[in-house]
Design a protein around this motif. Structure first.
Motif, PDB file in Angstrom:
ATOM      1  N   THR A  86       0.891  -0.803   0.699  1.00 22.67           N
ATOM      2  CA  THR A  86      -0.087  -0.079  -0.196  1.00 22.67           C
ATOM      3  C   THR A  86       0.901   1.200  -0.437  1.00 22.67           C
ATOM      4  O   THR A  86       0.717   2.583  -0.193  1.00 22.67           O
ATOM      5  CB  THR A  86      -1.416   0.227   1.304  1.00 22.67           C
ATOM      6  N   VAL A  87       2.122   1.199   0.583  1.00 21.79           N
ATOM      7  CA  VAL A  87       3.060   1.870   0.681  1.00 21.79           C
ATOM      8  C   VAL A  87       3.736   2.026  -1.257  1.00 21.79           C
ATOM      9  O   VAL A  87       4.356   3.203  -1.584  1.00 21.79           O
ATOM     10  CB  VAL A  87       4.006   2.267   1.496  1.00 21.79           C
ATOM     11  N   GLY A  88       4.262   1.125  -1.684  1.00 19.98           N
ATOM     12  CA  GLY A  88       5.087   0.918  -2.040  1.00 19.98           C
ATOM     13  C   GLY A  88       6.390  -0.625  -2.048  1.00 19.98           C
ATOM     14  O   GLY A  88       6.155  -1.302  -1.701  1.00 19.98           O
ATOM     15  N   ILE A  89       6.066  -0.471  -3.475  1.00 15.42           N
ATOM     16  CA  ILE A  89       6.329  -2.046  -3.744  1.00 15.42           C
ATOM     17  C   ILE A  89       7.994  -1.805  -5.008  1.00 15.42           C
ATOM     18  O   ILE A  89       8.027  -1.714  -5.559  1.00 15.42           O
ATOM     19  CB  ILE A  89       5.815  -2.481  -5.184  1.00 15.42           C
ATOM     20  N   PRO A  90       9.281  -1.895  -3.657  1.00 10.67           N
ATOM     21  CA  PRO A  90      10.548  -1.666  -3.836  1.00 10.67           C
ATOM     22  C   PRO A  90      11.199  -2.645  -4.481  1.00 10.67           C
ATOM     23  O   PRO A  90      11.998  -2.886  -3.858  1.00 10.67           O
ATOM     24  CB  PRO A  90      11.374  -1.018  -2.471  1.00 10.67           C
ATOM     25  N   VAL A  91      10.919  -3.175  -6.039  1.00  9.85           N
ATOM     26  CA  VAL A  91      11.423  -4.097  -6.243  1.00  9.85           C
ATOM     27  C   VAL A  91      12.271  -3.575  -8.070  1.00  9.85           C
ATOM     28  O   VAL A  91      12.347  -2.414  -8.699  1.00  9.85           O
ATOM     29  CB  VAL A  91      10.072  -4.937  -7.184  1.00  9.85           C
ATOM     30  N   GLU A  92      13.775  -4.219  -7.757  1.00 12.72           N
ATOM     31  CA  GLU A  92      14.173  -3.333  -8.869  1.00 12.72           C
ATOM     32  C   GLU A  92      14.624  -4.391 -10.402  1.00 12.72           C
ATOM     33  O   GLU A  92      14.273  -5.797  -9.812  1.00 12.72           O
ATOM     34  CB  GLU A  92      15.531  -2.625  -8.575  1.00 12.72           C
ATOM     35  N   GLY A  93      14.916  -3.907 -11.083  1.00 12.06           N
ATOM     36  CA  GLY A  93      15.556  -5.350 -12.275  1.00 12.06           C
ATOM     37  C   GLY A  93      14.391  -5.571 -12.798  1.00 12.06           C
ATOM     38  O   GLY A  93      12.845  -4.939 -12.584  1.00 12.06           O
ATOM     39  N   ARG A  94      14.359  -6.705 -13.619  1.00 15.51           N
ATOM     40  CA  ARG A  94      13.818  -7.412 -14.370  1.00 15.51           C
ATOM     41  C   ARG A  94      12.110  -7.719 -14.111  1.00 15.51           C
ATOM     42  O   ARG A  94      12.488  -7.797 -12.754  1.00 15.51           O
ATOM     43  CB  ARG A  94      14.078  -8.378 -16.116  1.00 15.51           C
ATOM     44  N   VAL A  95      11.076  -7.357 -14.637  1.00 18.81           N
ATOM     45  CA  VAL A  95      10.028  -8.313 -14.180  1.00 18.81           C
ATOM     46  C   VAL A  95       9.377  -8.685 -15.434  1.00 18.81           C
ATOM     47  O   VAL A  95       8.814  -7.718 -16.036  1.00 18.81           O
ATOM     48  CB  VAL A  95       9.166  -6.584 -13.314  1.00 18.81           C
ATOM     49  N   ASP A  96       9.042  -9.798 -15.352  1.00 18.69           N
ATOM     50  CA  ASP A  96       7.892 -10.283 -17.014  1.00 18.69           C
ATOM     51  C   ASP A  96       6.622 -10.443 -15.952  1.00 18.69           C
ATOM     52  O   ASP A  96       5.669 -10.558 -16.861  1.00 18.69           O
ATOM     53  CB  ASP A  96       8.793 -11.948 -17.142  1.00 18.69           C
ATOM     54  N   ALA A  97       6.427 -10.946 -14.986  1.00  9.67           N
ATOM     55  CA  ALA A  97       5.064 -10.652 -14.331  1.00  9.67           C
ATOM     56  C   ALA A  97       4.863 -10.110 -12.924  1.00  9.67           C
ATOM     57  O   ALA A  97       5.750 -10.456 -12.315  1.00  9.67           O
ATOM     58  CB  ALA A  97       5.056 -12.406 -14.700  1.00  9.67           C
ATOM     59  N   VAL A  98       4.130 -10.039 -12.954  1.00 13.58           N
ATOM     60  CA  VAL A  98       3.472  -9.931 -11.370  1.00 13.58           C
ATOM     61  C   VAL A  98       1.981 -10.289 -11.064  1.00 13.58           C
ATOM     62  O   VAL A  98       0.890  -9.840 -11.575  1.00 13.58           O
ATOM     63  CB  VAL A  98       2.996  -8.062 -11.233  1.00 13.58           C
ATOM     64  N   PHE A  99       2.481 -11.323  -9.774  1.00 19.68           N
ATOM     65  CA  PHE A  99       1.334 -11.703  -9.037  1.00 19.68           C
ATOM     66  C   PHE A  99       0.748 -10.955  -8.010  1.00 19.68           C
ATOM     67  O   PHE A  99       1.465 -10.930  -6.779  1.00 19.68           O
ATOM     68  CB  PHE A  99       1.250 -12.859  -8.914  1.00 19.68           C
ATOM     69  N   HIS A 100      -0.532 -10.530  -7.928  1.00 15.56           N
ATOM     70  CA  HIS A 100      -1.108  -9.719  -7.075  1.00 15.56           C
ATOM     71  C   HIS A 100      -1.966 -10.032  -6.255  1.00 15.56           C
ATOM     72  O   HIS A 100      -3.160 -10.250  -6.112  1.00 15.56           O
ATOM     73  CB  HIS A 100      -1.444  -7.830  -7.350  1.00 15.56           C
ATOM     74  N   LEU A 101      -1.283 -10.830  -4.881  1.00 11.64           N
ATOM     75  CA  LEU A 101      -2.310 -11.434  -3.852  1.00 11.64           C
ATOM     76  C   LEU A 101      -1.969 -11.199  -2.609  1.00 11.64           C
ATOM     77  O   LEU A 101      -2.657 -11.264  -1.626  1.00 11.64           O
ATOM     78  CB  LEU A 101      -1.507 -12.728  -4.356  1.00 11.64           C
ATOM     79  N   ALA A 102      -1.040  -9.913  -2.518  1.00 10.22           N
ATOM     80  CA  ALA A 102      -1.613  -9.016  -1.134  1.00 10.22           C
ATOM     81  C   ALA A 102      -2.334  -8.581  -0.557  1.00 10.22           C
ATOM     82  O   ALA A 102      -3.432  -7.642  -1.032  1.00 10.22           O
ATOM     83  CB  ALA A 102      -0.449  -7.906  -1.051  1.00 10.22           C
ATOM     84  N   SER A 103      -3.533  -9.225   0.542  1.00  9.41           N
ATOM     85  CA  SER A 103      -4.976  -8.776   0.391  1.00  9.41           C
ATOM     86  C   SER A 103      -4.866  -9.904   1.738  1.00  9.41           C
ATOM     87  O   SER A 103      -4.691 -10.927   2.247  1.00  9.41           O
ATOM     88  CB  SER A 103      -5.560  -8.785  -0.066  1.00  9.41           C
ATOM     89  N   PRO A 104      -5.046  -9.556   3.202  1.00  9.19           N
ATOM     90  CA  PRO A 104      -5.469 -10.736   4.129  1.00  9.19           C
ATOM     91  C   PRO A 104      -7.170 -11.044   3.855  1.00  9.19           C
ATOM     92  O   PRO A 104      -7.943 -10.560   2.597  1.00  9.19           O
ATOM     93  CB  PRO A 104      -6.618  -9.053   5.206  1.00  9.19           C
ATOM     94  N   ALA A 105      -6.889 -12.792   3.289  1.00  5.45           N
ATOM     95  CA  ALA A 105      -8.297 -13.227   3.331  1.00  5.45           C
ATOM     96  C   ALA A 105      -9.323 -13.114   3.781  1.00  5.45           C
ATOM     97  O   ALA A 105      -9.810 -14.778   3.114  1.00  5.45           O
ATOM     98  CB  ALA A 105      -7.216 -13.518   2.322  1.00  5.45           C
ATOM     99  N   SER A 106      -8.983 -14.193   5.078  1.00  2.79           N
ATOM    100  CA  SER A 106      -9.896 -14.503   5.864  1.00  2.79           C
ATOM    101  C   SER A 106     -10.894 -13.055   6.554  1.00  2.79           C
ATOM    102  O   SER A 106     -10.097 -12.130   6.838  1.00  2.79           O
ATOM    103  CB  SER A 106      -9.123 -15.527   7.469  1.00  2.79           C
ATOM    104  N   PRO A 107     -11.567 -13.754   7.571  1.00  3.29           N
ATOM    105  CA  PRO A 107     -12.923 -12.628   7.780  1.00  3.29           C
ATOM    106  C   PRO A 107     -12.590 -12.214   9.300  1.00  3.29           C
ATOM    107  O   PRO A 107     -12.349 -10.844   9.428  1.00  3.29           O
ATOM    108  CB  PRO A 107     -14.249 -13.486   7.825  1.00  3.29           C
ATOM    109  N   VAL A 108     -11.097 -12.944   9.854  1.00  3.95           N
ATOM    110  CA  VAL A 108     -10.741 -13.218  11.293  1.00  3.95           C
ATOM    111  C   VAL A 108      -9.689 -11.600  10.683  1.00  3.95           C
ATOM    112  O   VAL A 108      -9.579 -11.060  11.394  1.00  3.95           O
ATOM    113  CB  VAL A 108     -10.387 -14.236  11.603  1.00  3.95           C
ATOM    114  N   HIS A 109      -9.031 -12.114   9.712  1.00  2.00           N
ATOM    115  CA  HIS A 109      -7.704 -10.858  10.160  1.00  2.00           C
ATOM    116  C   HIS A 109      -8.996  -9.907   8.825  1.00  2.00           C
ATOM    117  O   HIS A 109      -8.451  -8.691   9.530  1.00  2.00           O
ATOM    118  CB  HIS A 109      -6.989 -11.420   8.651  1.00  2.00           C
ATOM    119  N   TYR A 110      -9.506  -9.562   7.795  1.00  8.25           N
ATOM    120  CA  TYR A 110     -10.065  -8.430   7.171  1.00  8.25           C
ATOM    121  C   TYR A 110     -11.197  -8.025   7.861  1.00  8.25           C
ATOM    122  O   TYR A 110     -10.450  -6.824   7.687  1.00  8.25           O
ATOM    123  CB  TYR A 110     -10.523  -8.709   5.679  1.00  8.25           C
ATOM    124  N   GLN A 111     -11.930  -8.645   9.429  1.00 10.97           N
ATOM    125  CA  GLN A 111     -12.555  -8.033  10.228  1.00 10.97           C
ATOM    126  C   GLN A 111     -11.618  -7.288  10.743  1.00 10.97           C
ATOM    127  O   GLN A 111     -12.525  -6.037  11.784  1.00 10.97           O
ATOM    128  CB  GLN A 111     -13.855  -8.627   9.952  1.00 10.97           C
TER     129      GLN A 111
END
Length: 324
Positions: free
Chosen positions: A62-87
């Motif tokens: 949520t602040v930034g993604i500090p990745v340098e170098g070549r990138v061919d694919a970005v898989f975005h999975l970052a998120s709380p995923a269970s009700p216990v966590h996201y609530q």
């Protein structure tokens, strides 16, 4: 299936993310795992830390993604995923879907990389259409107890499509249904880990309501294969990924009792507010466009999961929480 050479996986230290990192490495890719460890765990990626081509970056997307170098694919999975966590973290969840998705899209656009959003069947809410097709617009309460997750994913999908339209970013959207397997957090409140822990520790198996509400549970290895097939295609999605083997919660509890050898009784507890009554994907699009469908039978997958949980409980016994 040609796997991208240099991949970024946000949320890579989570349950699903760690499996994806592992599979990408096995396919010969170089992987940057980005995770703030808010709900992820270094234990999930400990076996990967010395693997050639793997790098871990402790960062908040949520602040930034500090990745340098070549990138061919970005898989975005970052998120709380269970009700216990996201609530527990409603604002963080909404920021992961909004700011986090934006940063991940911008990273992909800068490098001309393929972008894959891990969305969720939660975008359908408590559905009136069954099974759920990708064309179904859903029934979601934008101010309800699950709204922080539902709306974060719905916004993330809208942002992904807008980024493609405005910047030409090569995007794909996966709508992930209930997935299970080793490395699930024993205390995250979801169905499988809750019942597994209860069965293995001799506690009553807590089944919400009358137990007739349904879920379709997909083995994590199958789900990861679906994600890779989507990422390696030109399909923009959304594409449902999950199992269409629909079972009642009571049936799942009984299979878990059998694979664990448990004699624990079933204890019925109140259903959580707005807990969906049915959940099953229509997989026509995945089958016809990706040539994908899950292959691991439920009993086999739950047996593997039970063995992993038994090992975990032998060293660190947690307290199970009620699940729907």
């Amino acid at each position: 299936m040609e796997i991208p050479a240099d991949c970024v996986v946000t949320g890579g230290a989570g349950f699903l993310g760690s499996w994806l990192c592992e599979r990408l490495l096995a396919e010969g890719a170089r992987v940057v795992c980005v995770d703030s460890l808010v709900t992820g765990s270094t234990a999930n990626i400990a076996h990967l830390r010395e693997t050639a081509g793997f790098r871990f970056v402790d960062a908040d997307v949520t602040v930034g993604i500090p990745v340098e170098g070549r990138v061919d694919a970005v898989f975005h999975l970052a998120s709380p995923a269970s009700p216990v966590h996201y609530q527990r973290m409603p604002l963080e969840t909404l920021r992961a879907g909004s700011h986090g998705t934006g940063h991940a899209l911008d990273l992909a656009a800068r490098h001309g990389a393929r972008f894959l959003l891990a969305s969720s069947s939660e975008v359908y809410g408590d559905p009136e259409e069954h099974p759920q097709r990708e064309t179904y617009r859903g029934r979601v309460d934008p101010t309800g107890p699950r709204s922080m997750y539902d709306e974060a994913k719905r916004f993330a999908e809208a942002l992904t499509v807008a980024h493609h339209v405005e910047h030409g970013t090569r995007t794909a959207i996966a709508r992930i249904f209930n997935t299970y397997g080793p490395r699930m957090d024993p205390e995250d409140g979801r169905l499988v880990p809750t019942l597994m822990v209860q069965a293995l520790t001799g506690q009553p198996l807590t089944v919400a309501g009358d137990g007739n509400q349904t879920r379709s549970l997909c083995w994590v290895g199958d789900l990861v294969d679906g994600l890779l097939r989507l990422a390696c295609s030109d399909e923009p999605g959304p594409v449902n990924l999950g199992s269409d083997d629909e079972r009642s919660v009571s049936e799942v509890a009984e299979v878990i009792r059998q694979v664990t050898g448990s004699t624990s009784p079933v204890q019925h507890v109140p259903r959580a507010p707005q807990d969906p009554l049915v959940r099953k994907p229509d997989l026509t699009r995945a089958r016809t466009r990706l040539g994908w469908s899950p292959t691991t039978p439920l009993r086999m997958g739950l047996s593997r999961t039970a063995a992993w949980f038994a090992d975990q409980l032998a060293t660190d016994p947690p307290h199970a929480s009620v699940s729907a």
